[in-house]
Design a protein around this motif. Structure first.
Motif, PDB file in Angstrom:
ATOM      1  N   LEU A 131       8.114 -10.183  15.938  1.00 44.92           N
ATOM      2  CA  LEU A 131       8.593 -10.275  14.560  1.00 44.92           C
ATOM      3  C   LEU A 131       8.913  -8.718  14.206  1.00 44.92           C
ATOM      4  CD1 LEU A 131       7.306 -12.932  12.328  1.00 44.92           C
ATOM      5  CD2 LEU A 131       9.672 -12.776  13.346  1.00 44.92           C
ATOM      6  N   HIS A 134       8.323 -21.754  13.275  1.00 41.21           N
ATOM      7  CA  HIS A 134       7.234 -21.893  12.482  1.00 41.21           C
ATOM      8  C   HIS A 134       7.137 -22.847  11.414  1.00 41.21           C
ATOM      9  CE1 HIS A 134       4.856 -19.776   9.108  1.00 41.21           C
ATOM     10  NE2 HIS A 134       4.060 -19.785   9.897  1.00 41.21           N
ATOM     11  N   ASN A 135       6.249 -23.659  11.237  1.00 37.31           N
ATOM     12  CA  ASN A 135       5.802 -24.480   9.910  1.00 37.31           C
ATOM     13  C   ASN A 135       7.142 -24.836   9.324  1.00 37.31           C
ATOM     14  OD1 ASN A 135       3.842 -25.089   8.203  1.00 37.31           O
ATOM     15  ND2 ASN A 135       4.411 -23.575   6.654  1.00 37.31           N
ATOM     16  N   TRP A 136       7.827 -24.513   8.118  1.00 31.40           N
ATOM     17  CA  TRP A 136       8.845 -25.200   7.802  1.00 31.40           C
ATOM     18  C   TRP A 136      10.376 -24.246   7.986  1.00 31.40           C
ATOM     19  CZ3 TRP A 136       8.567 -29.822   5.689  1.00 31.40           C
ATOM     20  CH2 TRP A 136       7.606 -30.244   5.347  1.00 31.40           C
ATOM     21  N   LEU A 167       3.226  -9.413  14.880  1.00 30.90           N
ATOM     22  CA  LEU A 167       3.223 -10.920  14.740  1.00 30.90           C
ATOM     23  C   LEU A 167       4.100 -11.246  15.886  1.00 30.90           C
ATOM     24  CD1 LEU A 167       4.250 -11.315  10.885  1.00 30.90           C
ATOM     25  CD2 LEU A 167       2.354 -12.682  12.334  1.00 30.90           C
ATOM     26  N   TYR A 178      14.983 -10.645  11.023  1.00 28.18           N
ATOM     27  CA  TYR A 178      14.283 -10.114   9.807  1.00 28.18           C
ATOM     28  C   TYR A 178      14.294  -8.779   9.763  1.00 28.18           C
ATOM     29  CZ  TYR A 178      11.643 -14.497   8.530  1.00 28.18           C
ATOM     30  OH  TYR A 178      11.394 -15.794   8.222  1.00 28.18           O
ATOM     31  N   ILE A 221      -2.143 -16.735   1.226  1.00 27.92           N
ATOM     32  CA  ILE A 221      -0.641 -17.506   1.523  1.00 27.92           C
ATOM     33  C   ILE A 221      -0.107 -16.966   2.528  1.00 27.92           C
ATOM     34  CG2 ILE A 221       1.398 -17.504   0.087  1.00 27.92           C
ATOM     35  CD1 ILE A 221       0.021 -17.004  -2.592  1.00 27.92           C
ATOM     36  N   GLY A 222      -0.945 -16.200   3.569  1.00 27.18           N
ATOM     37  CA  GLY A 222      -0.170 -15.571   4.641  1.00 27.18           C
ATOM     38  C   GLY A 222       0.837 -14.539   4.412  1.00 27.18           C
ATOM     39  N   SER A 223       1.684 -14.158   5.274  1.00 23.93           N
ATOM     40  CA  SER A 223       2.750 -13.407   4.766  1.00 23.93           C
ATOM     41  C   SER A 223       3.474 -14.004   3.961  1.00 23.93           C
ATOM     42  CB  SER A 223       3.862 -13.431   6.332  1.00 23.93           C
ATOM     43  OG  SER A 223       4.382 -14.582   6.397  1.00 23.93           O
ATOM     44  N   ARG A 253      13.902 -19.376   1.041  1.00 24.04           N
ATOM     45  CA  ARG A 253      12.595 -18.707   1.679  1.00 24.04           C
ATOM     46  C   ARG A 253      12.113 -19.333   3.048  1.00 24.04           C
ATOM     47  NH1 ARG A 253      11.041 -22.045  -2.454  1.00 24.04           N
ATOM     48  NH2 ARG A 253       9.345 -23.215  -2.143  1.00 24.04           N
ATOM     49  N   PHE A 254      12.673 -20.441   3.084  1.00 27.88           N
ATOM     50  CA  PHE A 254      12.041 -21.101   4.348  1.00 27.88           C
ATOM     51  C   PHE A 254      12.789 -20.789   5.569  1.00 27.88           C
ATOM     52  CE2 PHE A 254       8.981 -23.526   2.163  1.00 27.88           C
ATOM     53  CZ  PHE A 254       9.633 -24.040   1.157  1.00 27.88           C
ATOM     54  N   ILE A 255      13.521 -19.894   5.480  1.00 28.31           N
ATOM     55  CA  ILE A 255      14.365 -19.465   6.835  1.00 28.31           C
ATOM     56  C   ILE A 255      13.980 -18.452   7.843  1.00 28.31           C
ATOM     57  CG2 ILE A 255      16.729 -18.461   7.780  1.00 28.31           C
ATOM     58  CD1 ILE A 255      17.900 -18.984   5.071  1.00 28.31           C
ATOM     59  N   ASN A 256      13.604 -18.863   9.030  1.00 28.46           N
ATOM     60  CA  ASN A 256      12.698 -18.303   9.982  1.00 28.46           C
ATOM     61  C   ASN A 256      13.546 -17.131  10.714  1.00 28.46           C
ATOM     62  OD1 ASN A 256      10.185 -19.602   9.759  1.00 28.46           O
ATOM     63  ND2 ASN A 256      10.985 -21.284  10.632  1.00 28.46           N
TER      64      ASN A 256
HETATM   65  N1  LIG Z   1      10.683 -16.424  15.090  1.00 31.36           N
HETATM   66  C1  LIG Z   1       8.974 -16.524  14.283  1.00 31.36           C
HETATM   67  N2  LIG Z   1       8.011 -16.358  15.186  1.00 31.36           N
HETATM   68  C2  LIG Z   1       7.028 -16.492  14.537  1.00 31.36           C
HETATM   69  N3  LIG Z   1       6.695 -16.678  13.245  1.00 31.36           N
HETATM   70  C3  LIG Z   1       7.820 -16.689  12.441  1.00 31.36           C
HETATM   71  C4  LIG Z   1       9.218 -16.516  13.034  1.00 31.36           C
HETATM   72  N4  LIG Z   1       9.805 -16.804  12.061  1.00 31.36           N
HETATM   73  C5  LIG Z   1       9.251 -16.831  10.934  1.00 31.36           C
HETATM   74  N5  LIG Z   1       7.821 -16.819  11.003  1.00 31.36           N
HETATM   75  C6  LIG Z   1       6.757 -16.665  10.105  1.00 31.36           C
HETATM   76  O1  LIG Z   1       7.306 -17.289   8.962  1.00 31.36           O
HETATM   77  C7  LIG Z   1       6.956 -16.193   7.800  1.00 31.36           C
HETATM   78  C8  LIG Z   1       8.289 -15.946   6.936  1.00 31.36           C
HETATM   79  N6  LIG Z   1       8.383 -17.376   6.367  1.00 31.36           N
HETATM   80  C9  LIG Z   1       9.499 -18.170   6.324  1.00 31.36           C
HETATM   81  C10 LIG Z   1       9.403 -19.829   6.136  1.00 31.36           C
HETATM   82  C11 LIG Z   1       7.986 -20.067   6.863  1.00 31.36           C
HETATM   83  N7  LIG Z   1       8.510 -20.942   8.292  1.00 31.36           N
HETATM   84  C12 LIG Z   1       7.257 -20.973   6.081  1.00 31.36           C
HETATM   85  O2  LIG Z   1       6.965 -22.562   6.424  1.00 31.36           O
HETATM   86  O3  LIG Z   1       7.012 -20.703   5.016  1.00 31.36           O
HETATM   87  C13 LIG Z   1       7.996 -17.235   4.801  1.00 31.36           C
HETATM   88  C14 LIG Z   1       6.524 -16.900   4.821  1.00 31.36           C
HETATM   89  C15 LIG Z   1       5.699 -16.976   3.482  1.00 31.36           C
HETATM   90  N8  LIG Z   1       4.502 -17.609   4.528  1.00 31.36           N
HETATM   91  C16 LIG Z   1       4.005 -18.929   3.714  1.00 31.36           C
HETATM   92  C17 LIG Z   1       3.254 -19.657   4.942  1.00 31.36           C
HETATM   93  C18 LIG Z   1       3.236 -20.734   5.141  1.00 31.36           C
HETATM   94  C19 LIG Z   1       2.372 -21.163   6.240  1.00 31.36           C
HETATM   95  C20 LIG Z   1       1.645 -20.193   6.678  1.00 31.36           C
HETATM   96  S1  LIG Z   1       2.104 -18.917   5.985  1.00 31.36           S
HETATM   97  C21 LIG Z   1       5.356 -17.702   5.649  1.00 31.36           C
HETATM   98  C22 LIG Z   1       7.067 -14.838   8.959  1.00 31.36           C
HETATM   99  O4  LIG Z   1       6.241 -13.989   8.364  1.00 31.36           O
HETATM  100  C23 LIG Z   1       6.075 -15.286  10.097  1.00 31.36           C
HETATM  101  O5  LIG Z   1       4.710 -15.677   9.605  1.00 31.36           O
END
Ligand SMILES: Nc1ncnc2c1ncn2[C@@H]1O[C@H](CN(CC[C@H](N)C(=O)O)CC2CN(Cc3cccs3)C2)[C@@H](O)[C@H]1O
Length: 160
Positions: A159, A28-30, A146, A134, A69-71, A93-96
Motif C-alpha cells: 500500500l 481487508h476487514n470491512w 503494508l 490510496y 485502532i490500527g491505521s 471510510r470503509f473503502i479499501n
Molecule cells: N488493498 C489492501 N491491502 C491490505 N490492507 C488494506 C487494503 N486496503 C485497505 N487496507 C487496510 O485498511 C486500512 C484502511 N481502512 C479502510 C477500511 C478497513 N478495511 C476497515 O475495515 O476499517 C481504514 C482503516 C482504519 N482502520 C481500522 C481498523 C479496523 C480493523 C483493523 S484496523 C482501518 C488500510 O490502512 C489497511 O490497513
C-alpha cells in the motif's frame, strides 16, 4: 474545480444516498459495496468526517496507533488539512485500496473548502466492492510497508 453543478450534485448526493453498503471484504476487514450498478464518472459518495489541521492530525494519529485502532480513518485533503472519519465519519471510510481500482478519490473545492468525493472510474456492477488507489507515499523503511491484499493482476505488493 468545484463548479456549480458539482456543488449541486454534491448536495443532491448527500441527500439522495447512493446505493452502497458496507460488509466484510475479501481485501481487508470491512469494505464498501455497490448495491446497484454505477455508471463511469458518476459521483458515488463523499468522504465525510471532522476537518482537522495537520498538528491535530499528527496527535490523533499517535493516539489511535497507541489505542490499537490500527491505521486511522484519516484522509489528507492538503498539506494543512485532514478529514478524520474515526469518530464522526461516513461509510466512505470503509473503502479499501486496490492497485486496479474501480473508483477514484477527488478533492473538489466547494465554496472555498476542499472536500473529498469518490467517483466511479468505470462502469461498476451491483455487488462489486468499491476501491480506489490510496496513493500512499512510498515508505522508505521496509519494516513499515503494508502488504497489499487487493489481488489485482497488476498489484504492486504494498500500500505504501
Ligand atoms: N488493498 C489492501 N491491502 C491490505 N490492507 C488494506 C487494503 N486496503 C485497505 N487496507 C487496510 O485498511 C486500512 C484502511 N481502512 C479502510 C477500511 C478497513 N478495511 C476497515 O475495515 O476499517 C481504514 C482503516 C482504519 N482502520 C481500522 C481498523 C479496523 C480493523 C483493523 S484496523 C482501518 C488500510 O490502512 C489497511 O490497513
Amino acid at each position: 474545480i468545484g463548479t456549480e453543478s458539482e456543488l449541486l450534485s454534491l448536495n443532491q448526493l448527500n441527500k439522495r444516498k447512493k446505493p452502497v453498503m458496507f460488509a466484510r471484504s475479501a481485501i481487508h476487514n470491512w469494505g464498501l459495496y455497490a448495491l446497484d450498478s454505477i455508471a463511469a464518472k458518476e459521483m458515488i459518495i463523499e468522504y465525510v468526517g471532522e476537518r482537522i489541521r495537520q498538528p491535530v492530525a499528527e496527535m490523533r494519529e499517535k493516539r489511535y496507533l497507541k489505542n490499537g485502532i490500527g491505521s486511522s480513518y484519516l484522509f489528507r485533503v492538503d498539506e494543512n488539512t485532514v478529514i478524520d472519519a474515526t469518530k464522526k465519519g461516513g461509510i466512505a471510510r470503509f473503502i479499501n485500496h486496490c492497485c486496479d481500482p474501480n473508483c477514484t478519490a477527488k478533492i473538489i473545492k466547494v465554496g472555498g473548502r476542499r472536500r473529498i468525493v469518490i467517483y466511479a472510474l468505470r462502469d461498476i456492477a451491483a455487488s462489486e466492492e468499491l476501491t480506489y488507489d490510496y496513493k500512499f507515499e512510498r515508505e522508505k523503511d521496509d519494516e513499515e510497508r503494508l502488504p497489499c491484499l487487493c489481488g489485482a493482476p497488476n498489484c504492486k505488493g504494498f500500500l505504501n
